[in-house]
Design a protein around this motif. Sequence first.
Motif, short mmCIF file in Angstrom:
data_model
loop_
_atom_site.label_atom_id
_atom_site.label_comp_id
_atom_site.label_asym_id
_atom_site.label_seq_id
_atom_site.Cartn_x
_atom_site.Cartn_y
_atom_site.Cartn_z
N LYS A 11 -0.14 -7.93 10.55
CA LYS A 11 -1.44 -7.52 9.99
C LYS A 11 -2.53 -7.72 11.04
O LYS A 11 -2.26 -7.55 12.23
CB LYS A 11 -1.71 -8.28 8.69
CG LYS A 11 -0.50 -8.18 7.74
CD LYS A 11 -0.74 -8.67 6.35
CE LYS A 11 0.53 -8.50 5.55
NZ LYS A 11 0.38 -8.89 4.15
N HIS A 95 1.75 0.80 3.41
CA HIS A 95 1.63 -0.60 3.01
C HIS A 95 0.60 -0.74 1.90
O HIS A 95 -0.42 -0.04 1.91
CB HIS A 95 1.23 -1.45 4.22
CG HIS A 95 1.33 -2.92 3.93
ND1 HIS A 95 0.33 -3.60 3.28
CD2 HIS A 95 2.32 -3.80 4.16
CE1 HIS A 95 0.71 -4.86 3.13
NE2 HIS A 95 1.90 -5.02 3.66
N GLU A 167 7.87 -3.64 -1.81
CA GLU A 167 6.97 -4.78 -1.76
C GLU A 167 6.12 -4.81 -3.03
O GLU A 167 5.08 -4.15 -3.09
CB GLU A 167 6.05 -4.68 -0.55
CG GLU A 167 6.77 -4.64 0.77
CD GLU A 167 5.86 -5.10 1.90
OE1 GLU A 167 6.18 -6.12 2.51
OE2 GLU A 167 4.83 -4.46 2.15
N ALA A 171 3.41 -9.84 -5.20
CA ALA A 171 4.14 -10.86 -4.44
C ALA A 171 3.66 -10.96 -3.00
O ALA A 171 4.10 -11.83 -2.25
CB ALA A 171 5.64 -10.55 -4.46
N ILE A 172 2.74 -10.07 -2.60
CA ILE A 172 2.31 -10.05 -1.20
C ILE A 172 1.22 -11.08 -0.96
O ILE A 172 0.15 -11.02 -1.56
CB ILE A 172 1.81 -8.65 -0.79
CG1 ILE A 172 2.98 -7.65 -0.85
CG2 ILE A 172 1.20 -8.67 0.60
CD1 ILE A 172 2.60 -6.24 -0.49
N GLY A 173 1.51 -12.03 -0.09
CA GLY A 173 0.53 -13.02 0.31
C GLY A 173 0.14 -13.97 -0.81
O GLY A 173 -0.85 -14.70 -0.70
N GLY A 212 7.24 -9.53 0.40
CA GLY A 212 6.38 -10.22 -0.57
C GLY A 212 6.75 -11.69 -0.58
O GLY A 212 7.70 -12.09 -1.23
N SER A 213 5.99 -12.47 0.22
CA SER A 213 6.18 -13.93 0.27
C SER A 213 7.60 -14.34 0.65
O SER A 213 8.14 -15.31 0.09
CB SER A 213 5.75 -14.57 -1.05
OG SER A 213 4.37 -14.32 -1.28
N LEU A 232 10.66 -7.48 5.03
CA LEU A 232 9.41 -7.22 5.74
C LEU A 232 8.54 -8.44 5.46
O LEU A 232 8.18 -8.71 4.31
CB LEU A 232 8.76 -5.93 5.22
CG LEU A 232 7.44 -5.50 5.86
CD1 LEU A 232 7.55 -5.39 7.38
CD2 LEU A 232 6.98 -4.15 5.31
N GLY A 234 5.28 -10.96 6.11
CA GLY A 234 3.90 -11.05 6.56
C GLY A 234 3.59 -12.45 7.06
O GLY A 234 3.91 -12.82 8.19
N GLY A 235 3.00 -13.27 6.19
CA GLY A 235 2.55 -14.61 6.55
C GLY A 235 3.55 -15.43 7.35
O GLY A 235 3.21 -16.01 8.39
P1 PGA Z 1 3.66 -11.65 2.90
O1 PGA Z 1 3.34 -10.13 3.29
O2 PGA Z 1 5.03 -11.96 3.48
O3 PGA Z 1 2.59 -12.45 3.53
O4 PGA Z 1 3.67 -11.72 1.41
C1 PGA Z 1 4.33 -9.15 3.25
C2 PGA Z 1 3.75 -7.82 3.65
O5 PGA Z 1 2.58 -7.56 3.35
O6 PGA Z 1 4.45 -7.00 4.29
#
Ligand code: PGA
Length: 250
Positions: A11, A95, A167, A171-173, A212-213, A232, A234-235
């Motif tokens: 990101k 995304h 995703e 569940a994202i972030g 997602g997390s 995939l 993110g954090g």
């Molecule tokens: P996250 O993000 O692992 O921080 O939840 C995943 C993404 O947005 O691809």
Amino acid sequence: MIRPVIAGNWKMNKKIAEAVDFASRLRYDLEAPPDREVIIAPPFTALQAVAEVLRGSAIRLAAQNLHEAEKGAYTGEISGGMLSEAGCEYVIVGHSERRTLFGEGNETVNRKLRATIAARLKPIFCLGETLREREEDRTKAVIERQLKEGLNNLTAGDIGRSLLAYEPVWAIGTGRTASPEQAEEVHRFIREWIAGRYGREKAEELAILYGGSVTPKNIAELMLQQDIDGALVGGASLDAASFLQIVRYE
Ligand code: PGA
């Protein structure tokens, strides 16, 4: 058997020097990589420098977005051709942050997917429902529409060059992962939809990532599911040690 794919989406994080440090460490630590496709998606400004660090390694480079036109008067935008020249092989398209924060609907996502293919790049096509949609029991309808409209005019050959990423937006972030069973249910649905549209063989070859997390703690359990072929992240992809743990899940 699909080769597992672990992709890190940074990101809007990491300046060039940090990105290069991270990529060097990854390259060093994955000298003999496990049999997985490893992809990182740094911000635009770091792509070329990271590509140089990764050249000749098995680690692949992705961009996080592109503009659908080849070139022209689109101030602030970046085309597929430019990304390819900078050393990218993949582009993340659709995304949920692009969809919700930047107003990209399924039609835009479709144009971007086609632009990705036209630039001979490979899309990582993201889809997923919001919490509200899940609570209203509309998950499959939303996913189906994202697939149908997003993949409009894409051929079986195009699908063969693509990765999908389910995703769930909730569940994202958020630290709230879908349970492996919840994720599996949607992954299976996606695979069946692809089979119906593009044939069983294409569907069985398609890598469908979960996002997602995802963390070093939950990756193994998610990967046990039959239709989850990768992640995939993110954090947890921002720290090299934690990303490496995810790459090396057992
Ligand atoms: P996250 O993000 O692992 O921080 O939840 C995943 C993404 O947005 O691809």
